[in-house]
Scaffold this motif. Structure first.
Motif, PDB file in Angstrom:
ATOM      1  N   LEU A 172       0.830  -1.208   0.000  1.00  0.00           N
ATOM      2  CA  LEU A 172       0.000   0.000   0.000  1.00  0.00           C
ATOM      3  C   LEU A 172       0.864   1.258   0.000  1.00  0.00           C
ATOM      4  O   LEU A 172       0.534   2.237  -0.670  1.00  0.00           O
ATOM      5  CB  LEU A 172      -0.940   0.003   1.205  1.00  0.00           C
ATOM      6  N   ALA A 173       1.946   1.222   0.742  1.00  0.00           N
ATOM      7  CA  ALA A 173       2.831   2.385   0.791  1.00  0.00           C
ATOM      8  C   ALA A 173       3.431   2.675  -0.580  1.00  0.00           C
ATOM      9  O   ALA A 173       3.464   3.824  -1.027  1.00  0.00           O
ATOM     10  CB  ALA A 173       3.931   2.169   1.823  1.00  0.00           C
ATOM     11  N   ILE A 174       3.885   1.630  -1.256  1.00  0.00           N
ATOM     12  CA  ILE A 174       4.578   1.845  -2.530  1.00  0.00           C
ATOM     13  C   ILE A 174       3.605   2.058  -3.696  1.00  0.00           C
ATOM     14  O   ILE A 174       3.897   2.797  -4.627  1.00  0.00           O
ATOM     15  CB  ILE A 174       5.574   0.698  -2.823  1.00  0.00           C
ATOM     16  N   LEU A 175       2.438   1.420  -3.649  1.00  0.00           N
ATOM     17  CA  LEU A 175       1.504   1.499  -4.776  1.00  0.00           C
ATOM     18  C   LEU A 175       0.415   2.556  -4.617  1.00  0.00           C
ATOM     19  O   LEU A 175      -0.198   2.956  -5.606  1.00  0.00           O
ATOM     20  CB  LEU A 175       0.859   0.131  -5.015  1.00  0.00           C
ATOM     21  N   VAL A 176       0.169   3.003  -3.385  1.00  0.00           N
ATOM     22  CA  VAL A 176      -0.889   3.997  -3.156  1.00  0.00           C
ATOM     23  C   VAL A 176      -0.305   5.306  -2.615  1.00  0.00           C
ATOM     24  O   VAL A 176      -0.503   6.369  -3.194  1.00  0.00           O
ATOM     25  CB  VAL A 176      -1.977   3.448  -2.196  1.00  0.00           C
ATOM     26  N   LEU A 177       0.412   5.225  -1.495  1.00  0.00           N
ATOM     27  CA  LEU A 177       0.901   6.437  -0.849  1.00  0.00           C
ATOM     28  C   LEU A 177       2.023   7.109  -1.639  1.00  0.00           C
ATOM     29  O   LEU A 177       2.036   8.334  -1.786  1.00  0.00           O
ATOM     30  CB  LEU A 177       1.373   6.117   0.581  1.00  0.00           C
ATOM     31  N   ALA A 178       2.951   6.335  -2.149  1.00  0.00           N
ATOM     32  CA  ALA A 178       4.073   6.920  -2.902  1.00  0.00           C
ATOM     33  C   ALA A 178       3.599   7.710  -4.126  1.00  0.00           C
ATOM     34  O   ALA A 178       4.052   8.847  -4.328  1.00  0.00           O
ATOM     35  CB  ALA A 178       5.073   5.841  -3.302  1.00  0.00           C
ATOM     36  N   PRO A 179       2.696   7.178  -4.948  1.00  0.00           N
ATOM     37  CA  PRO A 179       2.257   7.974  -6.107  1.00  0.00           C
ATOM     38  C   PRO A 179       1.539   9.266  -5.740  1.00  0.00           C
ATOM     39  O   PRO A 179       1.772  10.298  -6.374  1.00  0.00           O
ATOM     40  CB  PRO A 179       1.311   7.027  -6.862  1.00  0.00           C
ATOM     41  N   VAL A 180       0.700   9.248  -4.700  1.00  0.00           N
ATOM     42  CA  VAL A 180      -0.003  10.489  -4.352  1.00  0.00           C
ATOM     43  C   VAL A 180       0.943  11.489  -3.688  1.00  0.00           C
ATOM     44  O   VAL A 180       0.786  12.697  -3.867  1.00  0.00           O
ATOM     45  CB  VAL A 180      -1.277  10.234  -3.519  1.00  0.00           C
ATOM     46  N   ALA A 181       1.939  11.006  -2.954  1.00  0.00           N
ATOM     47  CA  ALA A 181       2.957  11.902  -2.400  1.00  0.00           C
ATOM     48  C   ALA A 181       3.802  12.497  -3.522  1.00  0.00           C
ATOM     49  O   ALA A 181       4.144  13.682  -3.494  1.00  0.00           O
ATOM     50  CB  ALA A 181       3.838  11.150  -1.405  1.00  0.00           C
ATOM     51  N   CYS A 182       4.112  11.681  -4.507  1.00  0.00           N
ATOM     52  CA  CYS A 182       4.867  12.146  -5.676  1.00  0.00           C
ATOM     53  C   CYS A 182       4.090  13.238  -6.417  1.00  0.00           C
ATOM     54  O   CYS A 182       4.646  14.280  -6.750  1.00  0.00           O
ATOM     55  CB  CYS A 182       5.153  10.950  -6.590  1.00  0.00           C
ATOM     56  N   LEU A 183       2.812  13.004  -6.651  1.00  0.00           N
ATOM     57  CA  LEU A 183       1.983  14.006  -7.329  1.00  0.00           C
ATOM     58  C   LEU A 183       1.908  15.300  -6.538  1.00  0.00           C
ATOM     59  O   LEU A 183       1.948  16.391  -7.111  1.00  0.00           O
ATOM     60  CB  LEU A 183       0.573  13.466  -7.569  1.00  0.00           C
ATOM     61  N   MET A 184       1.804  15.191  -5.220  1.00  0.00           N
ATOM     62  CA  MET A 184       1.725  16.376  -4.378  1.00  0.00           C
ATOM     63  C   MET A 184       2.997  17.220  -4.532  1.00  0.00           C
ATOM     64  O   MET A 184       2.924  18.440  -4.702  1.00  0.00           O
ATOM     65  CB  MET A 184       1.526  15.967  -2.921  1.00  0.00           C
ATOM     66  N   ALA A 185       4.133  16.576  -4.489  1.00  0.00           N
ATOM     67  CA  ALA A 185       5.398  17.297  -4.635  1.00  0.00           C
ATOM     68  C   ALA A 185       5.516  17.931  -6.018  1.00  0.00           C
ATOM     69  O   ALA A 185       5.922  19.090  -6.150  1.00  0.00           O
ATOM     70  CB  ALA A 185       6.568  16.353  -4.380  1.00  0.00           C
ATOM     71  N   ILE A 186       5.144  17.179  -7.031  1.00  0.00           N
ATOM     72  CA  ILE A 186       5.245  17.693  -8.407  1.00  0.00           C
ATOM     73  C   ILE A 186       4.324  18.887  -8.608  1.00  0.00           C
ATOM     74  O   ILE A 186       4.736  19.921  -9.143  1.00  0.00           O
ATOM     75  CB  ILE A 186       4.932  16.586  -9.430  1.00  0.00           C
ATOM     76  N   LEU A 187       3.079  18.767  -8.186  1.00  0.00           N
ATOM     77  CA  LEU A 187       2.126  19.868  -8.377  1.00  0.00           C
ATOM     78  C   LEU A 187       2.578  21.129  -7.641  1.00  0.00           C
ATOM     79  O   LEU A 187       2.498  22.234  -8.188  1.00  0.00           O
ATOM     80  CB  LEU A 187       0.738  19.442  -7.916  1.00  0.00           C
ATOM     81  N   GLY A 188       3.059  20.964  -6.430  1.00  0.00           N
ATOM     82  CA  GLY A 188       3.566  22.122  -5.695  1.00  0.00           C
ATOM     83  C   GLY A 188       4.737  22.772  -6.406  1.00  0.00           C
ATOM     84  O   GLY A 188       4.823  23.999  -6.505  1.00  0.00           O
ATOM     85  N   CYS A 189       5.629  21.955  -6.925  1.00  0.00           N
ATOM     86  CA  CYS A 189       6.799  22.485  -7.628  1.00  0.00           C
ATOM     87  C   CYS A 189       6.434  23.133  -8.953  1.00  0.00           C
ATOM     88  O   CYS A 189       7.053  24.130  -9.350  1.00  0.00           O
ATOM     89  CB  CYS A 189       7.831  21.382  -7.832  1.00  0.00           C
TER      90      CYS A 189
END
Length: 177
Positions: free
Chosen positions: A85-102
Motif C-alpha cells: 500500500l505504501a509503494i503502490l498507493v501512498l508513494a504515487p499520491v505523495a509524488c503528485l503532491m510534490a510535483i504539483l507544488g513544484c
C-alpha cells in the motif's frame, strides 16, 4: 515514500521556469492545447520517471532482502500489505503532491535555483509523516497509509485546480524576461 516526494522536485521545478530561461517554453505555450493538458503533461513528465525508478528500487530491495532472509528464516519478509500500500498507493499520491507544488512554484518564479529552493518546502507533509513514523508517534498500518493517502489525494486535487487557476500563458509569454 521520501524518494518519490523529493526526487521529482528537480524535474518539476525546472518544468516551466527552466524552459522559459532556455527559450524552449514559448513554442510549447503557443500550441493549441489547453492549460490543463499542458499542466498534466508537465506533471506526468516528472511523475513517470520518478515512480518508475521508485518501483525499480523497491523491487530490487525486496529481492535482495528476501534473498538474504529466506534461507535464514524460511519465508520472505517483504512485500507485506503495508509495504504494498505504501509503494503502490501512498508513494504515487505523495509524488503528485510534490510535483504539483513544484509546478506551481515554477510557474511563478523567474529563476530555477529559487524554484528548487522553494520546492524543497513542498515535501514537508511527507517529511512530517516520515518523522512521525521514525519517532514512533505514527504507526504505519494499512489503515494509516490509506488515511494519509486520502489526505494527500485531497491536497493533490486542490493543488491541481490551484495550478490550473493561476497558470497564465499570456503572462508567462509577455511579462517574464
Amino acid at each position: 515514500i521520501i524518494v518519490p516526494a523529493t526526487l521529482p522536485t528537480l524535474i518539476a521545478t525546472y518544468s516551466i521556469v527552466g524552459e522559459k530561461n532556455n527559450r524552449s517554453l514559448e513554442p510549447l505555450l503557443a500550441t493549441p492545447i489547453t492549460d490543463g493538458e499542458l499542466l498534466a503533461g508537465k506533471v506526468f513528465s516528472s511523475f513517470l520517471p520518478t515512480m518508475g525508478s521508485t518501483l525499480l528500487a523497491f523491487t530490487i530491495g525486496v529481492i535482495l532482502l528476501d534473498s538474504l532472509f529466506i534461507p535464514k528464516i524460511g519465508l520472505p519478509l517483504l512485500p507485506t500489505l503495508t509495504w504494498l500500500l505504501a509503494i503502490l498507493v501512498l508513494a504515487p499520491v505523495a509524488c503528485l503532491m510534490a510535483i504539483l507544488g513544484c509546478v506551481i512554484v515554477s510557474s511563478k518564479v523567474s529563476d530555477v535555483r529559487a524554484a528548487q529552493q522553494i520546492g524543497g518546502f513542498i515535501v514537508m507533509p511527507v517529511v512530517v509523516l516520515m518523522l512521525g513514523v521514525l519517532s514512533g508517534f505514527i504507526l504505519l498500518s494499512p489503515l494509516t497509509i490509506l488515511a494519509f493517502a486520502g489526505i494527500y489525494i485531497a491536497i493533490d486535487l486542490i493543488l491541481f485546480y490551484f495550478a490550473k487557476a493561476i497558470f497564465n500563458r499570456e503572462e508567462i509569454l509577455t511579462k517574464w524576461t
